[in-house]
Design a protein around this motif. Sequence first.
Motif, PDB file in Angstrom:
ATOM      1  N   UNK A   1       0.815  -1.215   0.000  1.00 44.00           N
ATOM      2  CA  UNK A   1       0.000   0.000   0.000  1.00 44.00           C
ATOM      3  C   UNK A   1       0.848   1.264   0.000  1.00 44.00           C
ATOM      4  N   UNK A   2       1.552   1.527  -1.090  1.00 43.38           N
ATOM      5  CA  UNK A   2       2.376   2.745  -1.094  1.00 43.38           C
ATOM      6  C   UNK A   2       1.547   4.015  -1.040  1.00 43.38           C
ATOM      7  N   UNK A   3       0.249   3.923  -1.212  1.00 48.98           N
ATOM      8  CA  UNK A   3      -0.569   5.138  -1.188  1.00 48.98           C
ATOM      9  C   UNK A   3      -0.863   5.604   0.226  1.00 48.98           C
ATOM     10  N   UNK A   4      -0.366   4.843   1.218  1.00 51.90           N
ATOM     11  CA  UNK A   4      -0.681   5.187   2.599  1.00 51.90           C
ATOM     12  C   UNK A   4      -0.054   6.514   3.010  1.00 51.90           C
TER      13      UNK A   4
END
Lengths: 363, 445, 366
Positions: free
Chosen positions: B288-291
């Motif tokens: 989840x790099x969008x965190x």
Amino acid sequence: MNRYAALLSLLLALLTISGCGFKDIDKRFFVVATGIDWSGNKSKPYRITLQLAIPSPKIEPGASKIQYETIDAPSIAEGVRMLKAYVDKELDFGHCKMMIIGEELAKRDINHSIEWMLRRRDIQSVATLAIGRPTAETVLHVRPASERYPGNALLLSFGADGTESSYNYAETLSGFARRVSEKGMDPALAIITNDGKESYIINQVALFDKEKIKTILTPAETQLFNQMSDHFTKASMHGMFKGTPLVIAINQLNSSFRLQGHTAPVRITMKVKMDVVFEEAPNGLFDKDWLSVEDALATEYEKAAVALLKKIQRHGVDPFGFGLRYRAVYPGKNAWNNWTQLYPDAEFNVEAMVKIEGTGLIR
Amino acid sequence: MNERIRLLFAEAADLKTYTLSNSTMSIEIAYIAPLCDEKMISDFITVPFTKEEIPYRKQLDTIPEYLKIEDPARWQDLMLRGNVLIKDIDSGEIFSFFTGDVICNESPQTQVESAIQGPQIALSEDLNKSMNLIRTMYPAPEVAVEEYSVGYISKTPLLVVFDQRHVDPSVLDNVRSKLSSISIDMVHAAGELEKLLIGKRRHLFPTVLITERPDRIAKSLSKGKVVVLIKGSMFALIMPVSFFDFMHAIEDNYEAYWMTRTLIVIRYLSIILTITLPALYIAIVSYNPELFRVQLAFSIAASRSAVPYPSYIEVFVMLFMIEALIEASIRLPRYIGSTATTVGGLILGQAAQQAGLVSSIMIIVTSVVAISNFVIPINSLSFSVRFLKYPLIAASIFFGISGVAVGLFLYVSYLCNLRSFGKPYFRLHGKVNPAEGDVGQVRAK
Amino acid sequence: MNRYFFYNFMLVSLMNLMLFVPHILVKNRYSGGVSALIAAPVIGAILMYMFTSAMARYPGLGYPEILKKYCPRWLVSLTSVYFAIMWWFSSTIVVVAYAVLINRFFNPDANTTVILIMMVLAAAYAASRSTLTIAFIIEIGIIVNAPIILFIMFKMVRSPQLNFDSIRVIANYVTVMPTVITLAAATLIFTGYIHLALFNRLFPPNFRFKHLYVYPILGFIILLITFFVPIGFHGTEGVDRYIYLWAVTSDSLIMQYGFIERVIFLFLIVFLNLTLVYTMSGWHLGMEYIKSCFKACKPEIDSPKAPKANYIILAVFATATVLYLIFTNEKINYLITSYWLVLRMFTEIVGVLWVFILSRRRLKPE
């Protein structure tokens, strides 16, 4: 021993299922902005432009590197899938915070694009929406020299921690979707204009009915619109007082409206309260009577505001949510039908209250 | 007697047996020379015996320290504990006399749990000296002391100390029965005894607090806890304890209120960080790099672009390095220890990042993990916490962030399930209305 | 020890977001959803007062033990099994819905069944512990997570995106009489007290319930937020479009200066914890009910070692849950949940009345 055997078999079982979704950050291509245009081709109506970030270890002004991918496709989802064939890494929309819709497409039908964005789980509901002029593609290709990392400049223009322009109307995806579906509240979007050079201007707002652009406001109207819809950012205002030009800075502004009357004609009274400071004024204003100046400014403001409201009314759109307020205040099964009949004949009344706080640092 | 004793013991050069006689009587004495104080033997036995100022037989009868021994079976045991056996050949009576001289350290400075303020002296390896410290700090007539010994061979003496007014009888019974049921040959260290008391072969968290500080012991006694002192170890065991006792440094009682509260909060934050950070790194980088904010995502992505391996290999490489470093520097002599840390921490970390083996963010993650681990005030907890991150890393490899959250939930359930001598281990303190009673008290009897 | 009662109440009232309650209410926003919001606290409060006053007369006894005093064994066993299934199912709905949610938002490429198995194993392990342990886990779960949820809710209520006109439009439909389904959904928030049926075993004899008035008020506030905040965010019409209403609503909020910018991740992680805690407590209660059917099983609140029966029962529960996921989909799950909510409400009313009457009868001189 048994315990270890059980643990080992569990681990093996886990190994067989692993790998689902495991994708390292450097194997992902972050889409920082998406543009959707009308291509003019009937069989492939959508032109999709993706602005892809190339991560670089240095984050400093002017260091952003961007790759662009553009494709024409019969639908947006298909286009995005086809674009994957053009790039070497997995596309990730998780950081896509800028959605730009081409003006041409916005004049036709916007709903299909919005639906696609809402349906995708990885597109943030807080992503900013805007109109690109002449096309989204050209706007996305603008590369401001000061940009620190890919996609930052546009985002800063719209975010609260960047510039505070009074011409800028920021709308999120979820906010826009709400307005599209809500009875009695119509959507509006800012227009980003590419001036042909390496920069862009955001100083206009397009008003929509439920599916396409109905009218576009001039920059002056846009500023007024922002103030009246309580999208307040620090603004300035021109005025004339006894033949001398005045420029005032608005420090604080509150606007609210209320409806009067149940039957035609409905009267919509809008109250705008502002605290202002002079930025340009004739000398000696400090000693004069401020009340008359305040009155003069207020009347001028009221005139402009009523004109804007009339213009909006003429185009049959309702970005302020008068209709919604009507439904809230006068409940009933027929409220919405009543309102659609009442709105074209509604009367507007703007009460501006200007309060001068000072004349700046000099008299 | 002497022939019999020589038969009882193996061929031992340090076993001394003499026959002495003066004008009135003759005696046999036997002792194990290294265990006894030769000076005491000459002062109390041989010199008075030969000088004959007071008849020696009278001395044997009057001085209470000469104990009359009826049972020959106890001979061995007494001699092994530093007693001298004396036989009056005429009457055939046998006496023992304690001349024990056990080598132990003098009451040392606190080393493991040092505090800037507060007592600087730690428990001694000698039970008497330790009891001296405890009794001085907790001078109450209610302090009860019970004597036990564990180990079939080592016969290590233990003292169980508690305050009679405050102690929870159920806990005391629990401790007593556990102590008497221990069956093992040797016990020498407090940690060893801890394992035996808990009775579980595999345990993740310490449920007995091991301390060297007499002030902590005095405080625990006043709270009704049971303290076990073990001879030959300068550490005492406190039980029952809760998880939160382990997060409490003794200095929190001595220093300014707000700062110590802040420190406690920081400790809990660190413990969370040290457990979860490597796992979160994997979860965020690989699932989840969008965190996080976009800047952070880009800089991680950029610094990782040189790394050829998936994120978890990177994590394992770095964690192996840091664990090995910690392990090495504990065992090394002090002078070399700091050099090893410098070499490992500064140079290797920098080099590994430049070589493209790990990303620069990973270096930060590793250091945070190591540093926050040392924040935990009690060493035994800090040790067990070091292990906790590995299962979470495994969970995050397969399930990402949700795996980490589920893992944490499992840890909390496990902690809540733990009991320290029948008392809940991981339970938030709350006010208990004594008239109402506590939760779960209904059936406690 | 009122706080342990409070935690149970909070747990259920916060979990309603996962139990499709806002979904059902919002769907019926023009047909009785609003009036149900007002009726529910009243019903909930009455039931809660009756139940607590009845249970307070039997300190240290659980619901099955109380029934066993007065009723024939077969009847008690039958009710226990029925309650066990109800409780198992309430947790199953939640955990299945959450596994799907994780699949949608966290790991879109992973297999839902695998995620569910992971969650179910964790919850089953925790549920097999003793009742006292369960109480502690719930406490930690609530103390850690509830403040974050309250913070998110507070931020939402304060958000400028919240449109009060939309809320007013819907609030005007208060005059429409509530329907059974809306009442069932709305009263769920006040249902936490029913956990007392077994947790009563923990409470000491001199225990008194205090501050009972707090619960209806608190529940009502949570209910209002649950229902009106999504409407304020998505408008009167748009609110109907979303399947994961609260997840999307939390995504509409941004923490400009927060460490994690997107509220949805905070929201999802917190609710993952709560879901596990809820599943654990639900299964534990179900397990205890089933165990109470057997003569051999003595209710034990803090056994040092979990009995084998625990593992067997929980294995059945867990397997059934995984099968439930395989044989249903989001749509069917939603439908079954609506029916379950109605069934639950009536079960609850009957159960509470039963024990209330029993407790009063005992008071009469014999």
